[in-house]
Design an enzyme around this catalytic site. Structure first.
Site, PDB file in Angstrom:
ATOM      1  N   SER A 227      37.075  31.807  33.177  1.00  0.00           N
ATOM      2  CA  SER A 227      37.229  33.053  33.938  1.00  0.00           C
ATOM      3  C   SER A 227      38.070  32.811  35.181  1.00  0.00           C
ATOM      4  CB  SER A 227      35.864  33.621  34.327  1.00  0.00           C
ATOM      5  OG  SER A 227      35.074  32.643  34.981  1.00  0.00           O
TER       6      SER A 227
ATOM      7  N   ASP B 216      34.238  24.792  30.620  1.00  0.00           N
ATOM      8  CA  ASP B 216      34.776  25.572  29.505  1.00  0.00           C
ATOM      9  C   ASP B 216      35.977  24.873  28.896  1.00  0.00           C
ATOM     10  OD1 ASP B 216      33.259  27.841  29.112  1.00  0.00           O
ATOM     11  OD2 ASP B 216      34.561  29.170  30.281  1.00  0.00           O
TER      12      ASP B 216
ATOM     13  N   GLU C  13      26.533  35.927  25.832  1.00  0.00           N
ATOM     14  CA  GLU C  13      27.190  36.871  26.742  1.00  0.00           C
ATOM     15  C   GLU C  13      27.270  38.277  26.164  1.00  0.00           C
ATOM     16  OE1 GLU C  13      31.013  35.689  28.377  1.00  0.00           O
ATOM     17  OE2 GLU C  13      31.455  37.724  29.047  1.00  0.00           O
TER      18      GLU C  13
HETATM   19  N1  LIG Z   1      35.216  38.203  37.144  1.00  0.00           N
HETATM   20  C1  LIG Z   1      34.822  38.017  35.889  1.00  0.00           C
HETATM   21  N2  LIG Z   1      33.534  38.229  35.568  1.00  0.00           N
HETATM   22  C2  LIG Z   1      33.107  38.062  34.290  1.00  0.00           C
HETATM   23  O1  LIG Z   1      31.890  38.262  34.043  1.00  0.00           O
HETATM   24  C3  LIG Z   1      34.042  37.626  33.310  1.00  0.00           C
HETATM   25  C4  LIG Z   1      35.381  37.401  33.698  1.00  0.00           C
HETATM   26  N3  LIG Z   1      35.737  37.613  34.989  1.00  0.00           N
HETATM   27  N4  LIG Z   1      36.332  36.963  32.831  1.00  0.00           N
HETATM   28  C5  LIG Z   1      35.905  36.504  31.520  1.00  0.00           C
HETATM   29  C6  LIG Z   1      34.833  37.347  31.031  1.00  0.00           C
HETATM   30  C7  LIG Z   1      35.248  38.785  30.771  1.00  0.00           C
HETATM   31  N5  LIG Z   1      34.028  39.487  30.986  1.00  0.00           N
HETATM   32  C8  LIG Z   1      33.858  40.852  30.917  1.00  0.00           C
HETATM   33  C9  LIG Z   1      34.815  41.705  31.426  1.00  0.00           C
HETATM   34  C10 LIG Z   1      34.649  43.068  31.383  1.00  0.00           C
HETATM   35  C11 LIG Z   1      33.528  43.616  30.811  1.00  0.00           C
HETATM   36  C12 LIG Z   1      33.381  45.081  30.786  1.00  0.00           C
HETATM   37  O2  LIG Z   1      33.991  45.746  31.573  1.00  0.00           O
HETATM   38  N6  LIG Z   1      32.597  45.625  29.876  1.00  0.00           N
HETATM   39  C13 LIG Z   1      32.358  47.064  29.959  1.00  0.00           C
HETATM   40  C14 LIG Z   1      32.284  47.764  28.649  1.00  0.00           C
HETATM   41  C15 LIG Z   1      31.613  47.075  27.510  1.00  0.00           C
HETATM   42  C16 LIG Z   1      31.690  47.839  26.196  1.00  0.00           C
HETATM   43  O3  LIG Z   1      32.634  48.624  25.975  1.00  0.00           O
HETATM   44  O4  LIG Z   1      30.764  47.663  25.405  1.00  0.00           O
HETATM   45  C17 LIG Z   1      31.097  47.284  30.780  1.00  0.00           C
HETATM   46  O5  LIG Z   1      30.825  48.421  31.173  1.00  0.00           O
HETATM   47  O6  LIG Z   1      30.427  46.293  31.088  1.00  0.00           O
HETATM   48  C18 LIG Z   1      32.556  42.774  30.276  1.00  0.00           C
HETATM   49  C19 LIG Z   1      32.736  41.392  30.344  1.00  0.00           C
HETATM   50  C20 LIG Z   1      32.979  38.598  31.390  1.00  0.00           C
HETATM   51  N7  LIG Z   1      33.698  37.471  31.967  1.00  0.00           N
HETATM   52  C1  LIG Z   2      30.187  33.221  30.735  1.00  0.00           C
HETATM   53  C2  LIG Z   2      30.867  32.496  31.814  1.00  0.00           C
HETATM   54  C3  LIG Z   2      29.999  31.439  32.373  1.00  0.00           C
HETATM   55  C4  LIG Z   2      32.177  31.940  31.338  1.00  0.00           C
HETATM   56  O1  LIG Z   2      32.369  31.554  30.214  1.00  0.00           O
HETATM   57  C5  LIG Z   2      33.261  31.912  32.311  1.00  0.00           C
HETATM   58  O2  LIG Z   2      33.016  32.148  33.511  1.00  0.00           O
HETATM   59  O3  LIG Z   2      34.391  31.638  31.893  1.00  0.00           O
HETATM   60 MG   LIG Z   3      34.427  31.241  29.809  1.00  0.00          MG
END
Ligand SMILES: Nc1nc(=O)c2c([nH]1)NC[C@@H]1CN(c3ccc(C(=O)N[C@@H](CCC(=O)O)C(=O)O)cc3)CN21
Ligand SMILES: CC(C)C(=O)C(=O)O
Ligand SMILES: [Mg+2]
Length: 273
Positions: free
Chosen positions: A50, A88, A187
């Protein structure tokens, strides 16, 4: 404080034994200072890919390279006296073959001093996990929402909605446990999926966006501090918005420099004693 009470370095074996003994506490870190700030409070530090989105401004984790992960991983290890450090493996560094995965995972451990690697995947990676673990590399498989698969999954979408999807997640977690994983990261899944996975396996399931049913919780540090706001996953709780204080300091520095108020005597190698 942590369920792990001694001051000794926490190992992957210790993490494995924390199943059922209270929640495991984990955060991400990419730098030495952040790792040392969190070290007294967390059991596990994850050097996440991330960082590509949080620190480099990429719109996915895919452009992150092995060299970037090694540089950040080595920095974090220098700040983590007590917490277990997991790094990672970036996109493209482990999927092709178990041999390539071993070579790159060995580079990560030898060049950083971290204790384990994390890889995103499902049943296709069970053999790889078995290969790494049997040759001395502890592995945390990452199931559910797998950001490196965003192109295939259709974005960052919650997983494990229906019974078939829950069944597959359980099957993956069981297979990884049998392959020797010391824990799994789960996740972005619905509560029922998290509960079923957690109760089925004898190794800890660390959740991010996976309900309180897991054996532990992790979040991206910059999300909880208000240091990343390109988007906010639903599960990312912002405990404080440090961006406000940071911008105030920058504005104050600007004012003082433009007004000639900085530097004053105390910050100068002047003639006065
Ligand atoms: N700053 C950051 N935080 C994170 O938790 C994270 C990252 N970056 N980069 C890698 C992944 C990407 N992640 C993410 C990014 C966006 C959503 C998100 O916006 N999901 C929406 C919709 C989900 C759906 O359509 O079912 C949400 O409302 O949570 C979720 C996980 C988690 N990880
Ligand atoms: C789920 C989290 C720990 C991850 O994979 C990341 O930060 O990249
Ligand atoms: Mg990761």
């Amino acid at each position: 404080m942590s369920t792990h009470t001694s001051n000794r370095k926490i190992t992957t074996a210790n993490i494995r034994q924390m199943k059922g003994k209270g929640s495991i506490v984990s955060l991400t870190a990419y730098t030495k200072p952040m790792a040392s700030f969190m070290d007294p409070y967390v059991d596990l530090i994850i050097v996440g890919d991330s960082t590509g989105m949080v620190a480099y401004g990429f719109d996915s984790t895919l452009p992150v390279t092995l060299d970037m992960m090694i540089a950040h991983g080595a920095a974090v290890v220098r700040g983590a006296e007590r917490a277990c450090v997991v790094i990672d493996m970036p996109f493209g560094s482990y999927q092709e073959s178990k041999e390539l995965a071993y070579r790159n995972a060995a580079r990560i451990l030898t060049e950083t001093g971290a204790q384990a690697v994390k890889i995103e995947g499902g049943l296709e990676l069970v053999e790889t996990v078995e290969f790494l673990v049997s040759r001395g590399i502890p592995v945390m498989p990452h199931i559910g929402l797998r950001p490196q698969h965003a192109n295939a999954l259709g974005g960052f979408k919650a997983q494990g909605r229906d019974d078939d999807a829950v069944g597959l997640l359980v099957k993956e977690a069981q297979a990884f446990e049998a392959a020797g994983a010391f824990s799994v990261l789960i996740e972005g899944v619905f509560e029922k999926a998290a509960r079923r996975v957690t109760e089925t396996i004898a190794i800890p399931a660390i959740g991010i966006g996976a309900s309180p049913e897991c054996d532990g919780q992790v979040l991206v540090t910059e999300d909880i501090l208000g240091l990343f706001s390109d988007y906010t996953p639903k599960f990312a709780k912002k405990y404080v918005d440090l961006s406000v204080q940071i911008k105030e300091v920058f504005a104050e520095f600007e004012r003082e420099v433009r007004a000639g108020d900085f530097p004053s005597d105390e910050h100068c190698f002047g003639l006065k004693k």
